[in-house]
Design an enzyme around this catalytic site. Structure first.
Site, short mmCIF file in Angstrom:
data_model
loop_
_atom_site.label_atom_id
_atom_site.label_comp_id
_atom_site.label_asym_id
_atom_site.label_seq_id
_atom_site.Cartn_x
_atom_site.Cartn_y
_atom_site.Cartn_z
N LYS A 97 -24.90 87.41 16.68
CA LYS A 97 -24.67 88.19 15.47
C LYS A 97 -25.89 89.05 15.11
O LYS A 97 -25.76 90.24 14.82
CB LYS A 97 -24.32 87.26 14.29
CG LYS A 97 -24.03 87.98 12.99
CD LYS A 97 -23.83 87.02 11.82
CE LYS A 97 -22.57 86.23 11.95
NZ LYS A 97 -22.31 85.39 10.74
N LYS B 64 -29.79 77.27 13.75
CA LYS B 64 -28.88 76.66 12.78
C LYS B 64 -29.39 75.26 12.47
O LYS B 64 -30.05 74.62 13.30
CB LYS B 64 -27.46 76.58 13.34
CG LYS B 64 -26.40 76.62 12.26
CD LYS B 64 -26.26 78.00 11.67
CE LYS B 64 -25.09 78.08 10.70
NZ LYS B 64 -24.91 79.45 10.20
N LYS C 222 -33.37 82.51 12.95
CA LYS C 222 -32.73 82.67 11.64
C LYS C 222 -31.36 82.02 11.66
O LYS C 222 -30.58 82.22 12.60
CB LYS C 222 -32.57 84.16 11.32
CG LYS C 222 -32.05 84.43 9.91
CD LYS C 222 -33.17 84.35 8.91
CE LYS C 222 -32.68 84.55 7.48
NZ LYS C 222 -31.99 83.35 6.96
N SER D 51 -29.89 88.56 3.71
CA SER D 51 -31.01 87.65 3.98
C SER D 51 -32.20 88.42 4.57
O SER D 51 -33.35 88.16 4.23
CB SER D 51 -30.58 86.56 4.97
OG SER D 51 -29.85 85.55 4.31
#
Length: 468
Positions: free
Chosen positions: A104, A116, A80, A400
């Site tokens: 995170k 990313k 993600k 999200s």
């Protein structure tokens, strides 16, 4: 903070874990080897995908544009992370951001790993037709590595719901008959997006500080009265000073660097606080800093920015808006005297060169990496509380998750439900981090975050049998 420092911080966490016999206590004879294996996995990246997007532009013919999707680790769940359109995009930058997403997501115990993406362009240099083509080409290049059960991108710097909607449309075309709504998050509401997505990062950024002062500190102050010892004397005194202001009905002063989606929303959260009075005394964008020691009218400034896409820069504009403010250069906000300084712009704002000029009691990283490592340690020693990006700006990825979950169960959540769920989950993480930080000798709040995240990922790797 680049990938070199990120990996160094991960290595320092493992050095501490080796000394901690309470972690994986059933594996005393093999602990060192297990932790070495986990460190090797978490300091390296699963997959780096690079492609050149071929785009026919209206003015300059064919352009070949570097594009990336980097997948760091998926032990916590599906990959993600956002896709950014920026001239600063490089393989090193995207890889570092992918690692930070793993940390995170693990910190907040989300069922996501870290990834990313990026395209090396300035989106302002391209027409809408060209951006549409770039977005679709990106999906065409990386589609085999994307999907709701594999890798779920989202908007990031230079991208938005419109770009994501285009990408979803292309993903649906390439994969007929397959589930597509959960393939991306950050979509428009009409395309299956979540209510509250735009506000989420700003709301969460302010909450990371507000929870510390309004909920965590009073509860811990009661514990302290019973004789429990907290090790962060200087930071504890900072909280005491701010809480005394609240008890004396003195407003707590807030400054915000950046006045877009994150900064504007964070400023509005402070401006609208009623239980604990705050005033926003300074805000800035790339052109100007506006200051009023008695408090700025944030409602009017937000309405102005919605129309003009920047803060007012002239006395006449302020007069027409009926806002009283002094005009300063934008960089002045970094050494402006305030209680809370929220960063909501770009990275590398507080560095070795200007860290001694900081006059804020609390720094909140709504932006990614605005405080360098050297400044982090220096200000820590001065009693400043620094709430790091992986803790403060996680509101976006939490929403999200709720959007992704919404697509799986085909149920639509209201804005109120989403922001309440986001706040509840963030508070659980805040408590764990602040408990760890204030009762340990670990270096910084950031280090405490890394410690909790690395422990979770290592435990998952161990349970999955990945460390033999």
């Amino acid at each position: 903070m680049g990938s070199k420092h990120t990996k160094q911080l991960i290595a320092e966490v493992f050095q501490e874990l080796v000394k901690d016999n309470t972690f994986l206590p059933d594996e005393q004879s093999e602990r060192t080897k297990i932790l070495q294996s986990s460190e090797e996995i978490l300091k390296t990246t699963d997959k780096i995908i690079k492609s050149y997007i071929r785009v026919s532009t209206e003015r300059n013919g064919i352009k070949r544009i570097p594009a990336y999707r980097i997948q760091h680790n998926n032990i916590s769940g599906v990959y993600k992370g956002g896709i950014r359109f920026s001239e600063d995009v490089s393989e090193e930058e995207v890889e570092n951001l992918a690692i930070l997403m793993s940390i995170k997501n693990a910190l907040h115990e989300l069922p996501f790993g870290g990834a990313k993406g990026g395209v090396h362009i300035n989106p302002k240099d391209f027409t809408d037709r060209e951006l549409n083509l770039i977005s679709k080409k990106y999906v065409q290049r990386f589609s085999p590595d994307l999907g709701p059960t594999h890798d779920v991108p989202a908007p990031d710097l230079g991208t938005d719901a419109r770009i994501i909607d285009w990408m979803v449309g292309e993903y649906k075309t390439i994969n007929p008959g397959k589930s597509y709504l959960g393939s991306f998050t950050g979509k428009s509401k009409e395309n299956g997006g979540a209510e509250g997505r735009r506000e989420s990062t700003g709301v969460g950024t302010f909450l990371s500080y507000y929870y510390l002062l309004d909920e965590w500190y009073p509860a811990e102050d009661n514990r302290k009265e019973t004789g429990e010892v907290l090790t962060r004397g200087a930071q504890w005194k900072t909280l005491q000073r701010l809480y005394e202001k609240h008890k004396n009905a003195d407003p707590i002063e807030v400054s915000v660097q950046g006045f877009g989606n994150v900064g504007g929303v964070a400023a509005l959260e402070a401006y609208n606080q009623r239980d604990m009075k705050h005033i926003v005394t300074a805000v800035s964008d790339q052109h100007v800093m506006l200051e009023n020691k008695h408090g700025l009218n944030i409602d009017k400034l937000i309405e102005y920015v919605k129309k003009h896409r920047e803060l007012p820069q002239k006395e006449k504009e302020l007069k027409d808006l009926k806002v009283e403010a002094a005009i300063h250069p934008p960089e002045d906000i970094l050494h402006y005297e305030t209680n809370v300084l929220i960063f909501a712009a770009i990275g590398n704002q507080i560095t070795k060169e200007n860290m001694k000029k900081v006059k804020a009691d609390v720094l909140v990283e709504g932006a990614n990496a605005p405080v360098t490592a050297e400044a982090d340690y220096f200000l820590q020693d001065k009693g400043v509380i620094i709430i790091p990006d992986i803790l403060a700006n996680a509101g976006g990825v939490l929403v999200s998750y709720l959007e992704w979950k919404q697509s799986q169960i085909t149920e639509v959540f209201t804005k109120e439900e989403i922001l309440a769920e986001m706040a509840g989950q963030m508070k659980q993480t805040f408590k764990k981090v602040y408990d760890t930080y204030f009762t340990s000798e670990q270096n910084t709040v950031r280090f405490s975050c890394y410690m909790l995240a690395v422990q979770r990922m290592t435990l998952l790797l161990y349970r999955h049998g990945k460390l033999f």
